[in-house]
Design a protein around this motif. Structure first.
Motif, PDB file in Angstrom:
ATOM      1  N   ILE A 291       0.826  -1.210   0.000  1.00 35.55           N
ATOM      2  CA  ILE A 291       0.000   0.000   0.000  1.00 35.55           C
ATOM      3  C   ILE A 291       0.860   1.261   0.000  1.00 35.55           C
ATOM      4  O   ILE A 291       0.649   2.178  -0.805  1.00 35.55           O
ATOM      5  CB  ILE A 291      -0.979  -0.014   1.199  1.00 35.55           C
ATOM      6  N   LYS A 292       1.845   1.340   0.878  1.00 35.79           N
ATOM      7  CA  LYS A 292       2.675   2.545   0.933  1.00 35.79           C
ATOM      8  C   LYS A 292       3.508   2.747  -0.331  1.00 35.79           C
ATOM      9  O   LYS A 292       3.605   3.881  -0.827  1.00 35.79           O
ATOM     10  CB  LYS A 292       3.552   2.518   2.184  1.00 35.79           C
ATOM     11  N   PRO A 293       4.128   1.696  -0.896  1.00 35.42           N
ATOM     12  CA  PRO A 293       4.830   1.898  -2.173  1.00 35.42           C
ATOM     13  C   PRO A 293       3.913   2.391  -3.283  1.00 35.42           C
ATOM     14  O   PRO A 293       4.315   3.242  -4.095  1.00 35.42           O
ATOM     15  CB  PRO A 293       5.398   0.511  -2.485  1.00 35.42           C
ATOM     16  N   ASN A 294       2.687   1.881  -3.330  1.00 28.87           N
ATOM     17  CA  ASN A 294       1.735   2.373  -4.329  1.00 28.87           C
ATOM     18  C   ASN A 294       1.429   3.851  -4.115  1.00 28.87           C
ATOM     19  O   ASN A 294       1.337   4.633  -5.067  1.00 28.87           O
ATOM     20  CB  ASN A 294       0.444   1.557  -4.283  1.00 28.87           C
ATOM     21  N   ALA A 295       1.263   4.230  -2.842  1.00 31.65           N
ATOM     22  CA  ALA A 295       0.996   5.641  -2.539  1.00 31.65           C
ATOM     23  C   ALA A 295       2.168   6.520  -2.970  1.00 31.65           C
ATOM     24  O   ALA A 295       1.968   7.638  -3.462  1.00 31.65           O
ATOM     25  CB  ALA A 295       0.716   5.818  -1.049  1.00 31.65           C
ATOM     26  N   ARG A 296       3.390   6.034  -2.808  1.00 31.21           N
ATOM     27  CA  ARG A 296       4.556   6.816  -3.240  1.00 31.21           C
ATOM     28  C   ARG A 296       4.575   6.987  -4.759  1.00 31.21           C
ATOM     29  O   ARG A 296       4.966   8.047  -5.267  1.00 31.21           O
ATOM     30  CB  ARG A 296       5.844   6.160  -2.743  1.00 31.21           C
ATOM     31  N   LEU A 297       4.149   5.955  -5.486  1.00 25.13           N
ATOM     32  CA  LEU A 297       4.052   6.086  -6.938  1.00 25.13           C
ATOM     33  C   LEU A 297       3.025   7.152  -7.324  1.00 25.13           C
ATOM     34  O   LEU A 297       3.263   7.973  -8.217  1.00 25.13           O
ATOM     35  CB  LEU A 297       3.674   4.748  -7.568  1.00 25.13           C
ATOM     36  N   PHE A 298       1.884   7.141  -6.647  1.00 23.45           N
ATOM     37  CA  PHE A 298       0.871   8.157  -6.906  1.00 23.45           C
ATOM     38  C   PHE A 298       1.397   9.555  -6.568  1.00 23.45           C
ATOM     39  O   PHE A 298       1.099  10.525  -7.269  1.00 23.45           O
ATOM     40  CB  PHE A 298      -0.399   7.868  -6.100  1.00 23.45           C
ATOM     41  N   GLU A 299       2.173   9.650  -5.498  1.00 25.40           N
ATOM     42  CA  GLU A 299       2.718  10.950  -5.109  1.00 25.40           C
ATOM     43  C   GLU A 299       3.630  11.501  -6.210  1.00 25.40           C
ATOM     44  O   GLU A 299       3.589  12.698  -6.527  1.00 25.40           O
ATOM     45  CB  GLU A 299       3.480  10.825  -3.799  1.00 25.40           C
ATOM     46  N   GLY A 300       4.454  10.635  -6.797  1.00 21.56           N
ATOM     47  CA  GLY A 300       5.312  11.065  -7.896  1.00 21.56           C
ATOM     48  C   GLY A 300       4.503  11.532  -9.094  1.00 21.56           C
ATOM     49  O   GLY A 300       4.852  12.520  -9.758  1.00 21.56           O
ATOM     50  N   ARG A 301       3.411  10.823  -9.371  1.00 22.32           N
ATOM     51  CA  ARG A 301       2.543  11.224 -10.478  1.00 22.32           C
ATOM     52  C   ARG A 301       1.866  12.564 -10.176  1.00 22.32           C
ATOM     53  O   ARG A 301       1.719  13.409 -11.065  1.00 22.32           O
ATOM     54  CB  ARG A 301       1.491  10.152 -10.730  1.00 22.32           C
ATOM     55  N   ARG A 302       1.454  12.736  -8.938  1.00 18.60           N
ATOM     56  CA  ARG A 302       0.858  14.018  -8.548  1.00 18.60           C
ATOM     57  C   ARG A 302       1.828  15.158  -8.823  1.00 18.60           C
ATOM     58  O   ARG A 302       1.464  16.192  -9.410  1.00 18.60           O
ATOM     59  CB  ARG A 302       0.504  13.998  -7.060  1.00 18.60           C
ATOM     60  N   ASP A 303       3.081  14.993  -8.382  1.00 20.34           N
ATOM     61  CA  ASP A 303       4.064  16.055  -8.550  1.00 20.34           C
ATOM     62  C   ASP A 303       4.300  16.364 -10.025  1.00 20.34           C
ATOM     63  O   ASP A 303       4.447  17.532 -10.412  1.00 20.34           O
ATOM     64  CB  ASP A 303       5.376  15.663  -7.869  1.00 20.34           C
ATOM     65  N   LEU A 304       4.329  15.326 -10.850  1.00 19.25           N
ATOM     66  CA  LEU A 304       4.512  15.510 -12.284  1.00 19.25           C
ATOM     67  C   LEU A 304       3.361  16.316 -12.879  1.00 19.25           C
ATOM     68  O   LEU A 304       3.575  17.298 -13.611  1.00 19.25           O
ATOM     69  CB  LEU A 304       4.602  14.148 -12.969  1.00 19.25           C
ATOM     70  N   VAL A 305       2.136  15.906 -12.570  1.00 17.18           N
ATOM     71  CA  VAL A 305       0.958  16.542 -13.161  1.00 17.18           C
ATOM     72  C   VAL A 305       0.808  17.981 -12.675  1.00 17.18           C
ATOM     73  O   VAL A 305       0.539  18.895 -13.477  1.00 17.18           O
ATOM     74  CB  VAL A 305      -0.305  15.713 -12.850  1.00 17.18           C
TER      75      VAL A 305
END
Length: 400
Positions: A291-305
């Motif tokens: 769960i936490k690794p997935n959240a970190r991936l989403f966080e990176g996508r958030r920063d990109l967008v």
């Protein structure tokens, strides 16, 4: 001649599903379309959860179950609330429904009478408003803004409550804005609610595990236990466990409400899929380390967008605390002319022109009760997001 009921005439089809369907239709026609409308993780359901479902099938666990959930899943939900939220419930206080929308529907149809009001902060998940209308209630908008971080404050909540208010909806992290309430912000809202004992709280915690940085998720009962007897705490397995199609939502609350919700289900959906329930048992009881690794991936996508959208002419994109959405403002583009020659008069115009010109499907802000904005779901790959954001930048650069 077909005649639609008055109840159904009060509501609109889901704008998010409509936008996603339009993107799929255009893709089927061979057009190069990027769909950023659907709110579901692009990760696959973990293998242990899939195996639990297969095992249930092989063991013949394919019959009707208790109408609002098997005992094993209710026990897993009780354990989850205690383990992760320090909330104590009994199995008799738990409802399992075929998705989050049915949880809300079951609660609203169980409690609302004509004239009863439900306070809904804007922007809101598209289904909140129409479920309340369909159940015979009256939704009341409690506006927020970019300046407030898309979060309702104590004064806004107080202003929205009347003697007819029956419920307040809270959604943190939020769909569509990604905004999440801090403990202090919830404390201020709880103080207002304590002054209005007739008001119940539905807290939608579906994105609980998708928070970023050092933000700490808190649900309102952790802040104010005195609200326990009038709070329905809703969650599900769709987002954190990538199980959108399995259709399992759940909630815990006062036993009398839970019994009423089961009564509704006994005459409508009946039980959720037995196979999905056994998969959800494994989801909640099994390994949680992904769960936490997935959240970190989403966080990176958030920063990109967020970075790329804020480089687009006329777009202001706040940085959300959680979920997998951004809710940018296009206020600076209203009144200007799209590349097609059409004047952009609303966020609806912006979304239509963006789709037709650049092939990017997003959801108009009006569907969420706050304009002029649009919603992007960044639950897809970095490559797709970069392509989509470059198209949006190009579209905006050609707006005159």
């Amino acid at each position: 001649m077909f005649r639609e009921s008055d109840a159904l005439a009060r509501v609109k089809p889901s704008a998010t599903l409509a936008a996603d369907a339009k993107a799929r239709e255009l893709k089927a026609q061979g057009k190069n379309v990027i769909g950023l409308a659907a709110g579901e993780p692009d990760f696959d359901t973990p293998d242990n959860i899939k195996e639990a479902a297969i095992k249930a099938i092989r063991e013949g666990k394919t019959k009707y179950t208790n109408v609002d959930g098997i005992p094993e899943l209710k026990d897993a939900i009780v354990a989850k609330f205690q383990r992760e939220n320090q909330l104590t419930y009994k199995a008799s206080q738990v409802n399992v429904s075929p998705g989050g929308k049915p949880v809300i529907w079951n609660a609203m149809i169980s409690t609302l009478n004509a004239g009863d009001e439900v306070v809904i902060p804007t922007p809101y998940w598209v289904s909140y408003w129409d479920i309340v209308l369909l159940a015979g209630g009256q939704p009341v908008a409690a506006p927020t803004s970019v300046a407030s971080g898309f979060k309702l404050d104590a004064a806004g909540l107080e202003a929205a409550i009347t003697p007819r208010t029956r419920w307040v909806f809270l959604n943190s992290p939020s769909n569509p804005s990604g905004a999440a309430y801090t403990r202090a912000e919830l404390r201020a809202l709880a103080d207002v609610l304590l002054r209005h004992p007739q008001v119940w709280v539905l807290t939608d915690d579906m994105y609980e595990h998708l928070v970023f940085g050092d933000f700490e998720f808190t649900t309102i009962l952790q802040v104010e236990p005195a609200l326990y007897d009038r709070t329905l705490t809703m969650n599900g397995v769709s987002k954190a466990y990538a199980m959108t199609g399995w259709r399992i939502g759940y909630a815990a609350g006062p036993e009398a409400l839970i019994k009423s919700m089961a009564k509704v289900m006994s005459q409508t959906t009946s039980n959720p899929s037995s196979i999905s329930q056994w998969a959800a048992v494994e989801a909640l009881n099994g390994p949680q380390d992904f769960i936490k690794p997935n959240a970190r991936l989403f966080e990176g996508r958030r920063d990109l967008v967020v970075s790329m959208l804020n480089q687009a002419q006329g777009i202001n994109c706040p940085t959300p605390e959680g979920a997998f959405y951004v809710y940018p403002s296009v206020e600076a583009l209203i009144g200007k002319t799209a590349p097609s020659g059409k004047v952009i008069t609303s966020d609806a115009d912006f979304c239509v022109e963006l789709l037709e010109t650049e092939g990017v499907a997003v959801v108009l802000g009006a569907a969420f009760g706050l304009s002029p904005h649009f919603r992007i779901s960044y639950a897809t790959s970095n490559a797709v997001l970069e392509d989509a954001c470059q198209r949006i930048q190009r579209f905006c650069a050609n707006v005159k």
